[in-house]
Design a protein around this motif. Structure first.
Motif, mmCIF file in Angstrom:
data_model
loop_
_atom_site.group_PDB
_atom_site.id
_atom_site.type_symbol
_atom_site.label_atom_id
_atom_site.label_comp_id
_atom_site.label_asym_id
_atom_site.label_seq_id
_atom_site.Cartn_x
_atom_site.Cartn_y
_atom_site.Cartn_z
ATOM 1 N N THR A 88 -8.648 -11.243 4.529
ATOM 2 C CA THR A 88 -7.718 -10.322 3.846
ATOM 3 C C THR A 88 -8.149 -8.601 4.177
ATOM 4 O O THR A 88 -7.408 -7.943 4.424
ATOM 5 C CB THR A 88 -8.069 -10.553 2.447
ATOM 6 O OG1 THR A 88 -7.442 -11.888 2.091
ATOM 7 C CG2 THR A 88 -7.223 -9.607 1.637
ATOM 8 N N ALA B 173 -4.019 -7.822 -1.246
ATOM 9 C CA ALA B 173 -3.690 -8.816 0.345
ATOM 10 C C ALA B 173 -2.224 -8.940 0.483
ATOM 11 O O ALA B 173 -1.892 -8.808 1.564
ATOM 12 C CB ALA B 173 -4.415 -10.036 0.052
ATOM 13 N N ASP B 174 -1.544 -9.287 -0.783
ATOM 14 C CA ASP B 174 0.096 -9.531 -0.545
ATOM 15 C C ASP B 174 0.604 -7.953 -0.061
ATOM 16 O O ASP B 174 1.571 -8.241 0.840
ATOM 17 C CB ASP B 174 0.313 -9.821 -1.465
ATOM 18 C CG ASP B 174 0.068 -11.346 -1.945
ATOM 19 O OD1 ASP B 174 -0.342 -12.087 -0.952
ATOM 20 O OD2 ASP B 174 0.230 -11.697 -2.963
ATOM 21 N N HIS C 268 -0.321 -7.148 3.428
ATOM 22 C CA HIS C 268 0.222 -7.873 4.446
ATOM 23 C C HIS C 268 1.834 -7.462 4.794
ATOM 24 O O HIS C 268 2.339 -7.498 5.758
ATOM 25 C CB HIS C 268 0.468 -9.204 4.023
ATOM 26 C CG HIS C 268 1.099 -10.498 4.862
ATOM 27 N ND1 HIS C 268 2.315 -10.593 4.874
ATOM 28 C CD2 HIS C 268 0.455 -11.096 5.939
ATOM 29 C CE1 HIS C 268 2.671 -11.522 5.854
ATOM 30 N NE2 HIS C 268 1.419 -11.899 6.418
#
Length: 240
Positions: free
Chosen positions: A183, A221-222, A225
């Motif tokens: 991450t 983290a999302d 991403h």
């Protein structure tokens, strides 16, 4: 083969199961098989506690024994449950004369022609993992030496089960650490994308990334991403 050789073979067999990536089910069944060979019993079964302390049937010498163990779990009482809860040996020399203690268990045991039982805890110091039930088709308890052998076998199995739990926890922690590291790599990449597109430094980019994640109630983290994979930074940089 004499008793000493059988005993040595049983312990070697149990120890042989304690290898990398060993199967706890196989370990439990090995304990059942060894008990049946070494001790003057008619049947055996093992109950094991999960991480919440709830007991489950792990292994048995027959379908009848499995059903008898399940009956204990359904009734919430029985010698095996008592051995697990107290971490003490529970020995009943004659189930016929002790029917009031566990009536449902005693009745079903009689149907299966079991007359006595010895329940041995699977425990190591303060840690309890389950219990081993040893059934006989005649009244009368096991000799002290047989109880000692049964407990020794149970102790070896306990060490194996606890070792597997420790390794599982360690593997989980390792996986969590690796996920955190992965991450972090994505976050650093997202910071770079934001810094380049917004003409800002990396600290500012990280602050904007975190701020957006909080506002949108998403995991950092999302969001990172999405920045790396989709390349849409408009909403994040608009707060600059």
């Amino acid at each position: 083969m004499d008793n000493y050789e059988r005993l040595a073979q049983a312990f070697v067999g149990l120890v042989d199961t304690l290898v990398d990536d060993y199967d706890v089910i196989e370990l439990a069944q090995q304990l059942i098989d060894s008990s049946m060979v070494l001790l003057p019993i008619s049947a055996a079964g093992i109950l094991i506690g999960d991480v919440h302390g709830d007991l489950h049937v792990l292994a048995s010498s027959s379908e009848e024994t499995r059903l008898l163990e399940l009956l204990q779990l359904e009734a919430g009482q029985g010698p095996c449950l008592l051995a697990y809860r107290t971490a003490e040996q529970v020995i009943v020399d004659d189930l016929d004369s002790d029917q009031q203690r566990w009536p449902a268990f005693a009745k079903r045991a009689a149907e299966y022609h079991y007359r006595s039982v010895c329940a041995l805890p699977l425990r190591l110091r303060e840690e309890r993992v389950g219990a081993l039930n040893l059934f006989r088709d005649e009244p009368g308890g096991l000799a002290a030496v047989d109880v000692a052998v049964g407990q020794a076998l149970a102790d070896v199995a306990t060490i194996g089960i606890l070792l597997q739990r420790v390794l599982t926890r360690a593997e989980l922690i390792s996986q969590q650490l690796q996920m955190a590291l992965n991450t972090r790599v994505v976050v650093e990449q997202a910071k770079g994308v934001l810094a380049e597109r917004g003409n800002i430094d990396m600290d500012q980019a990280f602050a904007l990334l975190r701020s957006y994640a909080r506002r949108s109630r998403q995991r950092l983290a999302d969001v990172a991403h999405d920045v790396v994979e989709q390349g849409d930074t408009t909403a994040i940089l608009s707060a600059k």
